[in-house]
Design a protein around this motif. Structure first.
Motif, mmCIF file in Angstrom:
data_model
loop_
_atom_site.group_PDB
_atom_site.id
_atom_site.type_symbol
_atom_site.label_atom_id
_atom_site.label_comp_id
_atom_site.label_asym_id
_atom_site.label_seq_id
_atom_site.Cartn_x
_atom_site.Cartn_y
_atom_site.Cartn_z
ATOM 1 N N VAL A 135 31.112 20.718 59.246
ATOM 2 C CA VAL A 135 32.135 21.172 58.293
ATOM 3 C C VAL A 135 33.310 21.781 59.053
ATOM 4 O O VAL A 135 34.477 21.439 58.817
ATOM 5 N N MET A 136 33.026 22.689 59.985
ATOM 6 C CA MET A 136 34.099 23.348 60.728
ATOM 7 C C MET A 136 34.890 22.356 61.567
ATOM 8 O O MET A 136 36.102 22.514 61.728
ATOM 9 N N THR A 137 34.239 21.330 62.083
ATOM 10 C CA THR A 137 34.959 20.310 62.850
ATOM 11 C C THR A 137 36.063 19.702 62.003
ATOM 12 O O THR A 137 37.198 19.546 62.457
ATOM 13 N N ARG A 138 35.771 19.416 60.763
ATOM 14 C CA ARG A 138 36.788 18.852 59.861
ATOM 15 C C ARG A 138 37.896 19.864 59.556
ATOM 16 O O ARG A 138 39.071 19.535 59.574
ATOM 17 N N VAL A 139 37.497 21.095 59.298
ATOM 18 C CA VAL A 139 38.498 22.129 58.995
ATOM 19 C C VAL A 139 39.430 22.309 60.200
ATOM 20 O O VAL A 139 40.646 22.397 60.046
ATOM 21 N N VAL A 164 27.499 25.640 52.178
ATOM 22 C CA VAL A 164 27.835 25.799 53.593
ATOM 23 C C VAL A 164 29.211 26.439 53.734
ATOM 24 O O VAL A 164 29.405 27.371 54.524
ATOM 25 N N MET A 165 30.178 25.979 52.952
ATOM 26 C CA MET A 165 31.524 26.536 53.047
ATOM 27 C C MET A 165 31.561 27.988 52.572
ATOM 28 O O MET A 165 32.267 28.821 53.140
ATOM 29 N N ASP A 166 30.774 28.305 51.559
ATOM 30 C CA ASP A 166 30.680 29.691 51.116
ATOM 31 C C ASP A 166 30.046 30.554 52.208
ATOM 32 O O ASP A 166 30.502 31.670 52.475
ATOM 33 N N ASN A 167 29.009 30.027 52.859
ATOM 34 C CA ASN A 167 28.372 30.755 53.962
ATOM 35 C C ASN A 167 29.354 30.986 55.111
ATOM 36 O O ASN A 167 29.392 32.071 55.686
ATOM 37 N N LEU A 168 30.148 29.959 55.423
ATOM 38 C CA LEU A 168 31.146 30.094 56.482
ATOM 39 C C LEU A 168 32.191 31.151 56.111
ATOM 40 O O LEU A 168 32.662 31.906 56.966
ATOM 41 N N GLU A 182 24.079 22.847 62.723
ATOM 42 C CA GLU A 182 24.540 21.451 62.779
ATOM 43 C C GLU A 182 25.490 21.118 61.627
ATOM 44 O O GLU A 182 26.556 20.545 61.835
ATOM 45 N N LEU A 183 25.121 21.486 60.408
ATOM 46 C CA LEU A 183 25.971 21.181 59.255
ATOM 47 C C LEU A 183 27.210 22.076 59.226
ATOM 48 O O LEU A 183 28.311 21.618 58.902
ATOM 49 N N GLU A 184 27.043 23.332 59.615
ATOM 50 C CA GLU A 184 28.203 24.227 59.709
ATOM 51 C C GLU A 184 29.219 23.665 60.706
ATOM 52 O O GLU A 184 30.427 23.670 60.460
ATOM 53 N N ASP A 185 28.721 23.177 61.836
ATOM 54 C CA ASP A 185 29.604 22.597 62.843
ATOM 55 C C ASP A 185 30.315 21.356 62.315
ATOM 56 O O ASP A 185 31.508 21.173 62.562
ATOM 57 N N GLY A 242 32.846 34.847 57.985
ATOM 58 C CA GLY A 242 34.176 35.097 58.545
ATOM 59 C C GLY A 242 34.797 33.947 59.305
ATOM 60 O O GLY A 242 35.808 34.128 59.984
ATOM 61 N N TRP A 243 34.238 32.754 59.198
ATOM 62 C CA TRP A 243 34.795 31.591 59.898
ATOM 63 C C TRP A 243 35.991 30.995 59.168
ATOM 64 O O TRP A 243 36.868 30.402 59.797
ATOM 65 N N VAL A 244 35.977 31.102 57.831
ATOM 66 C CA VAL A 244 37.081 30.561 57.030
ATOM 67 C C VAL A 244 37.525 31.609 56.018
ATOM 68 O O VAL A 244 36.755 32.473 55.626
#
Length: 154
Positions: free
Chosen positions: A12-16, A46-50, A7-10, A54-56
């Motif tokens: 964050v990624m939604t904004r990116v 969360v951003m470090d995990n992403l 949920e939180l990853e999504d 390999g998402w960012v």
């Protein structure tokens, strides 16, 4: 194959994906704080995990990082749909059930997408047919071919 984002990853990624530019933890934090109470360190983790997943990708800027999406939201959604479909024991039935869940607008978007793919397939088939009908004008140097000689009639 990607696992669904949490949920939180999504969030964050939604904004990116929406901003479509390199972003900082601070920018994402400030936007998320309009919806919820959240700590800087949580967003940073969360951003470090992403990044680790390999998402960012990220580039250092001073003492911070700027994060950029590696792929699009559409590619992420497509990968999830493909994964779900490929695990079905009856892919045709799964597609029929999926299409039955779609709105009229979604079915029209599907028809548009199929037309695009069919056009691409036809263009690809034409290119292959053209290559077969018009062999390269440059003769191969003897011994440069990786193919074995074929018997006549094959």
């Amino acid at each position: 194959m990607p696992r669904p984002l949490g949920e939180l990853e999504d969030a964050v990624m939604t904004r990116v994906w929406q901003w479509n530019r390199p972003v900082t933890v601070r920018e994402v934090l400030e936007d998320l704080q309009q919806e919820r109470s959240i700590a800087y360190t949580t967003v940073m983790t969360v951003m470090d995990n992403l990044h680790q997943k390999g998402w960012v990708r990220r580039e250092a800027e001073g003492r911070a990082y700027r994060y950029t999406a590696v792929s699009t939201r559409a590619a992420y959604s497509a990968a999830l749909m493909n994964e779900a479909w490929s695990t079905s024991d009856n892919p045709a039935a799964a597609l029929v059930a999926f299409f039955g869940m779609m709105s009229a607008e979604q079915r029209e978007a599907l028809r548009d997408a199929v037309r695009v793919v069919q056009h691409d397939d036809e263009s690809g088939a034409e290119a292959v047919a053209g290559a077969v009908a018009e062999p390269s004008a440059a003769p191969e140097a003897e011994g440069d071919s990786d193919e074995r000689p074929r018997e006549p009639g094959r």
